[in-house]
Design an enzyme around this catalytic site. Structure first.
Site, mmCIF file in Angstrom:
data_model
loop_
_atom_site.group_PDB
_atom_site.id
_atom_site.type_symbol
_atom_site.label_atom_id
_atom_site.label_comp_id
_atom_site.label_asym_id
_atom_site.label_seq_id
_atom_site.Cartn_x
_atom_site.Cartn_y
_atom_site.Cartn_z
ATOM 1 N N ASN A 44 0.830 -1.199 0.000
ATOM 2 C CA ASN A 44 0.000 0.000 0.000
ATOM 3 C C ASN A 44 0.868 1.253 0.000
ATOM 4 O OD1 ASN A 44 0.519 -1.034 2.663
ATOM 5 N ND2 ASN A 44 -0.957 0.372 3.534
ATOM 6 N N GLU A 46 0.279 5.224 0.673
ATOM 7 C CA GLU A 46 -0.680 6.219 1.153
ATOM 8 C C GLU A 46 -0.322 7.609 0.645
ATOM 9 O OE1 GLU A 46 -0.968 5.647 5.413
ATOM 10 O OE2 GLU A 46 -2.113 3.792 5.087
ATOM 11 N N CYS A 55 -4.201 0.565 -2.363
ATOM 12 C CA CYS A 55 -3.965 -0.658 -1.578
ATOM 13 C C CYS A 55 -2.909 -1.547 -2.243
ATOM 14 C CB CYS A 55 -5.243 -1.480 -1.470
ATOM 15 S SG CYS A 55 -6.592 -0.669 -0.630
ATOM 16 N N GLU A 57 -3.101 -4.679 -2.957
ATOM 17 C CA GLU A 57 -3.655 -5.595 -3.967
ATOM 18 C C GLU A 57 -3.725 -4.927 -5.343
ATOM 19 O OE1 GLU A 57 -4.792 -4.811 -1.010
ATOM 20 O OE2 GLU A 57 -5.990 -6.414 -0.108
ATOM 21 N N CYS A 88 -10.393 -4.742 0.487
ATOM 22 C CA CYS A 88 -11.514 -3.797 0.401
ATOM 23 C C CYS A 88 -12.332 -4.062 -0.860
ATOM 24 C CB CYS A 88 -11.000 -2.349 0.426
ATOM 25 S SG CYS A 88 -10.315 -1.787 -1.152
ATOM 26 N N CYS A 91 -10.667 -3.237 -4.272
ATOM 27 C CA CYS A 91 -9.685 -4.238 -4.721
ATOM 28 C C CYS A 91 -10.377 -5.511 -5.203
ATOM 29 C CB CYS A 91 -8.696 -4.545 -3.608
ATOM 30 S SG CYS A 91 -7.568 -3.159 -3.329
HETATM 31 N N1 THU Z 1 -5.056 -1.607 2.815
HETATM 32 C C1 THU Z 1 -4.522 -2.410 1.847
HETATM 33 O O1 THU Z 1 -3.495 -2.078 1.241
HETATM 34 N N2 THU Z 1 -5.144 -3.580 1.573
HETATM 35 C C2 THU Z 1 -6.186 -4.091 2.273
HETATM 36 O O2 THU Z 1 -6.654 -5.188 1.980
HETATM 37 C C3 THU Z 1 -6.764 -3.325 3.389
HETATM 38 C C4 THU Z 1 -6.279 -1.922 3.521
HETATM 39 C C5 THU Z 1 -4.345 -0.379 3.156
HETATM 40 C C6 THU Z 1 -4.979 0.902 2.721
HETATM 41 C C7 THU Z 1 -4.418 1.880 3.742
HETATM 42 O O3 THU Z 1 -3.134 2.295 3.337
HETATM 43 C C8 THU Z 1 -4.265 1.055 4.988
HETATM 44 O O4 THU Z 1 -4.232 -0.306 4.564
HETATM 45 C C9 THU Z 1 -5.360 1.250 6.015
HETATM 46 O O5 THU Z 1 -6.612 1.021 5.477
#
Ligand code: THU
Length: 133
Positions: A44, A46, A55, A57, A88, A91
């Site tokens: 991920n 941000e 994310c 994925e 999520c 994804c």
């Molecule tokens: N996140 C992911 O990368 N994948 C997931 O399956 C769940 C959430 C990340 C997004 C964000 O950077 C952090 O986790 C918190 O939600």
């Protein structure tokens, strides 16, 4: 080359270590396995806007497509949680674009894992959209 889930979990933990997550401090890693045996990693990333965060994925999917791979058989997703974290909705939809029945392995950093079919996590992803007259 066939990878075991455990090998892919190890790779995914490594990529989770490269996550850019200064806001949530929640580090996620994903390894997507192509039908041609190649693997594609994502973490991920941000953003200060929050909403522009991508994310792990989806970053794995985008890396695969950019490398010319669009057929996938499995994805392994890891996070440092007690219960393996679940992808999520965005994804799930992006993964379903390429394989609605993808094998989805969710694991924590200790290797505790659960396996699903994407069709269980996101049933009927295109119903009523792509079958318009
Ligand atoms: N996140 C992911 O990368 N994948 C997931 O399956 C769940 C959430 C990340 C997004 C964000 O950077 C952090 O986790 C918190 O939600």
């Amino acid at each position: 080359m066939q990878y075991t889930d455990q090998q892919l979990v190890t790779q995914a933990i490594e990529v989770a270590g490269r996550a850019y997550a200064p806001y949530s401090r929640f580090h996620v890693g994903a390894v997507l396995v192509g039908k041609d045996g190649r693997t594609f990693a994502g973490c991920n990333v941000e953003n200060i806007s929050y909403g522009l965060t991508i994310c792990a994925e989806r970053n794995a999917v985008f890396a695969a497509v950019a490398a010319g791979c669009r057929e996938f058989e499995r994805i392994v997703i890891v996070a440092d949680t007690e219960v393996p974290a679940s992808p999520c909705g965005a994804c799930r939809q992006v993964l379903a674009e390429f394989n609605p029945d993808l094998e989805v392995v969710l694991s924590n950093f200790r290797g505790l894992s659960e396996t699903f079919r994407l069709s269980e996590l996101l049933p009927r992803p295109t119903a009523g959209i792509l079958d318009r007259p």
